[in-house]
Design an enzyme around this catalytic site. Sequence first.
Site, mmCIF file in Angstrom:
data_model
loop_
_atom_site.group_PDB
_atom_site.id
_atom_site.type_symbol
_atom_site.label_atom_id
_atom_site.label_comp_id
_atom_site.label_asym_id
_atom_site.label_seq_id
_atom_site.Cartn_x
_atom_site.Cartn_y
_atom_site.Cartn_z
ATOM 1 N N GLY A 11 0.816 -1.218 0.000
ATOM 2 C CA GLY A 11 0.000 0.000 0.000
ATOM 3 C C GLY A 11 0.842 1.256 0.000
ATOM 4 N N SER A 141 -2.636 0.509 14.796
ATOM 5 C CA SER A 141 -3.292 1.807 15.031
ATOM 6 C C SER A 141 -3.590 1.959 16.516
ATOM 7 C CB SER A 141 -4.610 1.867 14.252
ATOM 8 O OG SER A 141 -5.405 2.949 14.705
ATOM 9 N N TYR A 154 -12.418 -2.266 12.076
ATOM 10 C CA TYR A 154 -11.048 -1.747 11.961
ATOM 11 C C TYR A 154 -10.244 -2.042 13.235
ATOM 12 C CZ TYR A 154 -7.439 1.818 10.966
ATOM 13 O OH TYR A 154 -6.254 2.486 10.738
ATOM 14 N N ALA A 156 -10.724 -4.395 15.394
ATOM 15 C CA ALA A 156 -10.453 -5.842 15.475
ATOM 16 C C ALA A 156 -9.258 -6.199 14.599
ATOM 17 C CB ALA A 156 -11.684 -6.633 15.043
ATOM 18 N N LYS A 158 -6.800 -4.239 13.652
ATOM 19 C CA LYS A 158 -5.552 -3.640 14.142
ATOM 20 C C LYS A 158 -5.088 -4.290 15.453
ATOM 21 C CE LYS A 158 -4.967 -0.799 10.730
ATOM 22 N NZ LYS A 158 -3.829 -0.961 9.819
HETATM 23 P P1 NAP Z 1 -4.517 5.725 2.597
HETATM 24 O O1 NAP Z 1 -3.991 7.088 2.320
HETATM 25 O O2 NAP Z 1 -5.963 5.445 2.408
HETATM 26 O O3 NAP Z 1 -3.647 4.650 1.774
HETATM 27 C C1 NAP Z 1 -3.952 3.299 1.859
HETATM 28 C C2 NAP Z 1 -2.979 2.513 1.011
HETATM 29 O O4 NAP Z 1 -3.325 1.119 1.132
HETATM 30 C C3 NAP Z 1 -3.052 2.849 -0.469
HETATM 31 O O5 NAP Z 1 -1.751 2.850 -1.003
HETATM 32 C C4 NAP Z 1 -3.874 1.693 -1.057
HETATM 33 O O6 NAP Z 1 -3.517 1.377 -2.403
HETATM 34 C C5 NAP Z 1 -3.427 0.560 -0.164
HETATM 35 N N1 NAP Z 1 -4.375 -0.551 -0.200
HETATM 36 C C6 NAP Z 1 -5.683 -0.555 0.148
HETATM 37 N N2 NAP Z 1 -6.216 -1.772 -0.063
HETATM 38 C C7 NAP Z 1 -5.201 -2.538 -0.556
HETATM 39 C C8 NAP Z 1 -5.124 -3.890 -0.974
HETATM 40 N N3 NAP Z 1 -6.188 -4.705 -0.930
HETATM 41 N N4 NAP Z 1 -3.935 -4.361 -1.438
HETATM 42 C C9 NAP Z 1 -2.850 -3.551 -1.491
HETATM 43 N N5 NAP Z 1 -2.882 -2.257 -1.122
HETATM 44 C C10 NAP Z 1 -4.044 -1.766 -0.667
HETATM 45 O O7 NAP Z 1 -4.212 5.311 4.123
HETATM 46 P P2 NAP Z 1 -3.080 5.801 5.153
HETATM 47 O O8 NAP Z 1 -3.689 6.792 6.058
HETATM 48 O O9 NAP Z 1 -1.812 6.099 4.440
HETATM 49 O O10 NAP Z 1 -2.926 4.452 6.016
HETATM 50 C C11 NAP Z 1 -1.872 3.526 5.834
HETATM 51 C C12 NAP Z 1 -1.915 2.513 6.974
HETATM 52 O O11 NAP Z 1 -1.781 3.199 8.223
HETATM 53 C C13 NAP Z 1 -3.233 1.743 7.068
HETATM 54 O O12 NAP Z 1 -2.992 0.418 7.466
HETATM 55 C C14 NAP Z 1 -3.987 2.478 8.167
HETATM 56 O O13 NAP Z 1 -4.931 1.653 8.796
HETATM 57 C C15 NAP Z 1 -2.850 2.856 9.087
HETATM 58 N N6 NAP Z 1 -3.140 3.972 9.989
HETATM 59 C C16 NAP Z 1 -3.440 5.205 9.496
HETATM 60 C C17 NAP Z 1 -3.716 6.240 10.387
HETATM 61 C C18 NAP Z 1 -4.023 7.628 9.921
HETATM 62 O O14 NAP Z 1 -4.354 8.469 10.779
HETATM 63 N N7 NAP Z 1 -3.948 7.943 8.639
HETATM 64 C C19 NAP Z 1 -3.689 6.001 11.755
HETATM 65 C C20 NAP Z 1 -3.390 4.722 12.216
HETATM 66 C C21 NAP Z 1 -3.100 3.722 11.323
HETATM 67 P P3 NAP Z 1 -4.396 1.853 -3.699
HETATM 68 O O15 NAP Z 1 -4.807 3.264 -3.420
HETATM 69 O O16 NAP Z 1 -3.426 1.698 -4.815
HETATM 70 O O17 NAP Z 1 -5.561 0.926 -3.808
#
Ligand code: NAP
Length: 246
Positions: A11, A141, A154, A156, A158
Amino acid sequence: MESKRVALVTGASKGIGRAIAIRLAQSNIDVIINYNKDLKGAEKTQKECESSGVEARILQGDMSNEEEVNTVFKNIMDQFGKIDILVNNAGITRDGLLISMKEGDFRKVLEVNLFSAFYTMKLAARLMAKKRFGRIVNISSIVGIRGNRGQVNYSASKAGLIGMTKSLAKEMASRNIRVNAIAPGFIETDMTDKLDPKIKEKMLAEIPVKYFGKPEDIGNLVNFLVSEEASYITGQVISIDGGMNI
Ligand code: NAP
């Protein structure tokens, strides 16, 4: 001389995954940029990684699909012959209160956020064990630690990642494979962009440092955890949240 390290970041077409890939590239690590749908985003990540002078390859694949994960790993072995670092970052949300949550939304989030890590870690751990070196970082998370209204699915997924991290750390420690999790608080990305401004305001009030985190903050922590300086750290969940979880 030891050949360059090779890292897979799932991702990595935007947000936190992109920042992780770029930060690892800055440490002279070759990176595999996985994405699911956003090829343009993955190409942007690739360009930025290449500007650090490393190999940066894009490998498309839905990480919730075991066959596609197998194909991605086959390509990694064909192209690089090894994998030293795995960052399970791919993740989605499908928020809603439990009483009205559809089974499909519960299942999908578990498949993308948790099953994906089962598939990737199983393959990576086998390959890393043979080389007696490996670093795995799972992006969990704060919600996996303390729960959140509207995020039963979500949280669950994490929390599940945290359990898997600790178990695998115990299983693989003797092979020089370190497995850790990161628990970000609120990081400014597309995922959090779509939240209601009122919810954001409420969250900000809960953060002692009084500002949201940036994807680069997570990139820096991953870079540390995969470095030699962190080689005595395993099975840990490191919060990075401006104090939100105090
Ligand atoms: P984001 O901007 O929505 O990006 C999500 C990424 O995951 C994208 O590159 C997307 O790829 C990829 N993805 C989604 N489904 C996929 C799949 N089935 N196979 C492969 N890639 C997939 O999210 P983010 O905020 O950067 O979050 C990244 C991680 O950090 C996640 O695990 C999220 O739960 C965690 N997190 C985020 C926050 C926050 O505040 N942002 C806080 C805690 C944890 P495509 O777009 O190419 O489909």
